[in-house]
Write a protein that holds these residues in place. Sequence first.
Motif, PDB file in Angstrom:
ATOM      1  N   ARG A 151       0.711  -1.056  -0.069  1.00  0.00           N
ATOM      2  CA  ARG A 151      -0.130  -0.031   0.115  1.00  0.00           C
ATOM      3  C   ARG A 151       0.975   1.374  -0.016  1.00  0.00           C
ATOM      4  N   ILE A 152       1.979   1.186   0.732  1.00  0.00           N
ATOM      5  CA  ILE A 152       2.952   2.400   0.661  1.00  0.00           C
ATOM      6  C   ILE A 152       3.544   2.720  -0.870  1.00  0.00           C
TER       7      ILE A 152
ATOM      8  N   GLN B 237       2.033   2.031  -3.576  1.00  0.00           N
ATOM      9  CA  GLN B 237       0.816   2.451  -4.248  1.00  0.00           C
ATOM     10  C   GLN B 237       0.778   4.031  -3.891  1.00  0.00           C
ATOM     11  N   LEU B 238       0.876   4.283  -2.656  1.00  0.00           N
ATOM     12  CA  LEU B 238       0.789   5.809  -2.149  1.00  0.00           C
ATOM     13  C   LEU B 238       1.762   6.587  -2.712  1.00  0.00           C
TER      14      LEU B 238
ATOM     15  N   ILE C  69       3.101   9.881   3.262  1.00  0.00           N
ATOM     16  CA  ILE C  69       2.559   8.614   2.794  1.00  0.00           C
ATOM     17  C   ILE C  69       2.317   7.873   3.952  1.00  0.00           C
ATOM     18  N   ILE C  70       3.289   7.715   5.069  1.00  0.00           N
ATOM     19  CA  ILE C  70       3.192   6.506   6.036  1.00  0.00           C
ATOM     20  C   ILE C  70       2.016   7.058   7.119  1.00  0.00           C
TER      21      ILE C  70
ATOM     22  N   ASN D 204      -1.307   6.175   5.453  1.00  0.00           N
ATOM     23  CA  ASN D 204      -1.333   4.798   5.434  1.00  0.00           C
ATOM     24  C   ASN D 204      -1.721   4.400   6.701  1.00  0.00           C
TER      25      ASN D 204
ATOM     26  N   TYR E 111      -5.506   5.337   7.110  1.00  0.00           N
ATOM     27  CA  TYR E 111      -6.471   4.466   6.289  1.00  0.00           C
ATOM     28  C   TYR E 111      -6.652   3.253   6.381  1.00  0.00           C
ATOM     29  N   TYR E 112      -5.416   2.529   6.803  1.00  0.00           N
ATOM     30  CA  TYR E 112      -5.441   1.148   6.801  1.00  0.00           C
ATOM     31  C   TYR E 112      -4.605   0.660   7.868  1.00  0.00           C
TER      32      TYR E 112
ATOM     33  N   LYS F  24       0.373  -2.693   8.031  1.00  0.00           N
ATOM     34  CA  LYS F  24       0.833  -2.398   6.531  1.00  0.00           C
ATOM     35  C   LYS F  24       1.682  -0.886   6.686  1.00  0.00           C
ATOM     36  N   VAL F  25       1.642  -0.376   7.637  1.00  0.00           N
ATOM     37  CA  VAL F  25       2.746   0.780   7.732  1.00  0.00           C
ATOM     38  C   VAL F  25       4.236   0.521   7.762  1.00  0.00           C
TER      39      VAL F  25
ATOM     40  N   ASN G  37      10.534  -2.844   0.430  1.00  0.00           N
ATOM     41  CA  ASN G  37      10.457  -1.341   0.155  1.00  0.00           C
ATOM     42  C   ASN G  37      11.576  -0.759   0.384  1.00  0.00           C
TER      43      ASN G  37
END
Length: 219
Positions: free
Chosen positions: A6-7, A9-10, A122-123, A126, A129-130, A134-135, A141
Amino acid sequence: MVKGTRINQLAVVAFLINTIIYSISIIFGYFSYTNSPKIKITNLNMLDILQNNLFLSGKIIVFGMITFGLYSIFIVFMNGFILGNSLSSGNFEWNIMHIIPHGVFEIPAILISATLGMMSLIIIVNLIYYTKQKVALSKKNIFVYSKLIILIILLLIASSYVEAFGTIRIHNWADFFVIMVQIYVLFFSIFLYMKNKNHKTIIFMIFMLLCSAIAIMYI
C-alpha cells in the motif's frame, strides 16, 4: 496484501501529484508577467553542477520528510514556476534547446526526490486509512527506495554531464538534434548491455560510444 504494498501504491500517487503540480507550475510561470531574464548557459564544470543538483535533491528529501511533504511540494512548484517563467522570456526556441537535453534527466530526478520527501506523509496516510501492519517499511520496500536513490544519483550524473559538455555547445537546432541523438544512442547502448551481456552487445556499445564521441567533436 503484501506488507508495504500500500505504501508503494501511495508513493506512485505522490509521484503523479508532483508531476501534475510541476506541469501546472510551468504553465503558471509561463503566463506570469514577471521580468525573468533569459536562460543563461553557465560555465560551471560537471562536478560543480552535480554537487549543486545533489545538494538540492538531498534537501528536497530530508526537509520534505521533516515537513511531511510540504517542502517537497513547494520546491517542485517553485522549480516549475521558474522554468515556465524563463521560457516566457527571451527566445522561446533557444530556451527549449538549452533545457530539454539535460532536463530529460534532471526533472525526473527532482520529481522522484520530491516523492521520497513525501514518504513521512505517505506513512501517516497509510496509518490513518489502513491497518498498522501495513505501515511498516518491509525489507523489499527499503530495497526499492534505495534503488530510487541510486536512480536519482545516476540521473543527476547524466544531467550534469549533458549540461556541462552538451548544452553549452548548442547554437542551433542542428546542434540540438546531434546532442539528443547522442543521449539516446548512449543510453540505448547501456540498456542493451545491461539486458544482454554478450560480446556482440559490447562491440555495438563501443561502436555507438565512438559515434557519440565523434559527434561531440563535430559540435
